[in-house]
Design an enzyme around this catalytic site. Structure first.
Site, short mmCIF file in Angstrom:
data_model
loop_
_atom_site.label_atom_id
_atom_site.label_comp_id
_atom_site.label_asym_id
_atom_site.label_seq_id
_atom_site.Cartn_x
_atom_site.Cartn_y
_atom_site.Cartn_z
N CYS A 170 0.86 -1.18 0.00
CA CYS A 170 0.00 0.00 0.00
C CYS A 170 0.90 1.23 0.00
O CYS A 170 2.07 1.15 -0.40
CB CYS A 170 -1.00 -0.02 1.16
SG CYS A 170 -0.25 0.01 2.81
N ASN A 187 2.08 1.56 4.51
CA ASN A 187 2.37 0.30 5.19
C ASN A 187 2.03 0.33 6.68
O ASN A 187 2.69 -0.31 7.50
CB ASN A 187 3.85 -0.11 4.98
CG ASN A 187 4.19 -1.55 5.35
OD1 ASN A 187 5.28 -1.84 5.80
ND2 ASN A 187 3.26 -2.48 5.19
N CYS A 211 -1.70 0.78 7.35
CA CYS A 211 -3.14 0.47 7.38
C CYS A 211 -3.47 -0.76 6.53
O CYS A 211 -3.55 -1.87 7.05
CB CYS A 211 -3.98 1.67 6.92
SG CYS A 211 -3.83 3.11 7.99
N ARG A 212 -3.60 -0.58 5.22
CA ARG A 212 -4.15 -1.67 4.39
C ARG A 212 -3.23 -2.88 4.26
O ARG A 212 -3.67 -4.02 4.47
CB ARG A 212 -4.50 -1.13 2.99
CG ARG A 212 -5.66 -0.16 3.01
CD ARG A 212 -5.74 0.62 1.72
NE ARG A 212 -4.59 1.51 1.57
CZ ARG A 212 -4.35 2.25 0.49
NH1 ARG A 212 -5.19 2.21 -0.52
NH2 ARG A 212 -3.30 3.04 0.45
N SER A 213 -1.96 -2.67 3.87
CA SER A 213 -1.13 -3.85 3.58
C SER A 213 -0.77 -4.67 4.83
O SER A 213 -0.70 -5.90 4.73
CB SER A 213 0.10 -3.49 2.74
OG SER A 213 0.97 -2.63 3.43
N ASP A 262 -8.32 3.83 0.75
CA ASP A 262 -7.37 4.24 1.79
C ASP A 262 -8.16 4.73 3.01
O ASP A 262 -8.88 5.72 2.92
CB ASP A 262 -6.50 5.36 1.22
CG ASP A 262 -5.43 5.82 2.20
OD1 ASP A 262 -5.48 5.41 3.38
OD2 ASP A 262 -4.56 6.59 1.77
P1 4NP Z 1 -1.97 2.83 4.00
O1 4NP Z 1 -2.62 4.19 4.55
O2 4NP Z 1 -1.33 3.17 2.67
O3 4NP Z 1 -3.13 1.92 3.87
O4 4NP Z 1 -0.95 2.40 5.05
C1 4NP Z 1 -1.91 5.38 4.68
C2 4NP Z 1 -1.06 5.56 5.76
C3 4NP Z 1 -0.37 6.76 5.91
C4 4NP Z 1 -0.53 7.76 4.98
C5 4NP Z 1 -1.39 7.57 3.90
C6 4NP Z 1 -2.07 6.38 3.75
N1 4NP Z 1 0.15 8.99 5.14
O5 4NP Z 1 -0.09 9.91 4.34
O6 4NP Z 1 0.94 9.13 6.08
#
Ligand code: 4NP
Length: 154
Positions: A7, A10, A12-14, A123
């Site tokens: 993702c 790294n 939340c989703r992955s 997201d």
């Molecule tokens: P992820 O979510 O890609 O599912 O881990 C996010 C986590 C952090 C951020 C964006 C999306 N960020 O902008 O810090």
């Protein structure tokens, strides 16, 4: 077989996808056949634990998440047999890594395995608890389908 979930951050989703995959594989007694990991296309959260909402929501669904954030590296393209991007933005970032064309066949969208609908795994970072639950449900059914219909199909 080595599987990598990717993702943006790294956190939340992955990491949820990695934990769900490991949970389902363990239930099937197939731990020795698969290695799963996750990473982000960005470096914002390298070395960080998953977002607390990720951990809380997964636990509510009976899944423990343990991971330290890391950014995708070129070597991952060689190491992993299947590289699953959570959304089209992540997919494009992976494909922009130098030499990625050679690995095109094993880089896919996570929801290409969703039996209900295609598209991005949304997201949830700026979202609500409900958004984390939606992500969990998308990943749970997509990974179940991936395992049953692709990975262990005889
Ligand atoms: P992820 O979510 O890609 O599912 O881990 C996010 C986590 C952090 C951020 C964006 C999306 N960020 O902008 O810090």
């Amino acid at each position: 077989m080595n599987i990598l979930f990717v993702c943006l951050g790294n956190i939340c989703r992955s990491p949820i996808a990695e934990a769900i995959f490991k949970h389902q594989i363990e239930k099937l007694g197939l731990n020795d056949q698969f290695f799963a990991d996750s990473c982000g296309t960005a470096n914002y959260h390298v070395g960080h634990n998953p977002d607390y909402r990720t951990i809380k929501n997964a636990l509510k669904n009976g899944v423990e998440v343990h991971h330290k954030g890391r950014q995708i590296a070129h070597a991952d393209l060689e190491t992993f047999d299947l590289i699953l991007a959570m959304d089209n933005h992540n997919l494009n970032s992976i494909l922009k890594l130098s030499g990625a064309e050679k690995y095109f066949d094993k880089i896919r969208l996570m929801r290409s395995y969703d039996p209900i609908s295609v598209g991005d795994v949304p997201d949830p970072y700026y979202g609500s608890e409900q958004d984390f639950q939606e992500v969990f449900e998308i990943l749970d059914r997509s990974i179940k389908n991936l395992i049953q219909n692709q990975l262990i199909k005889s």
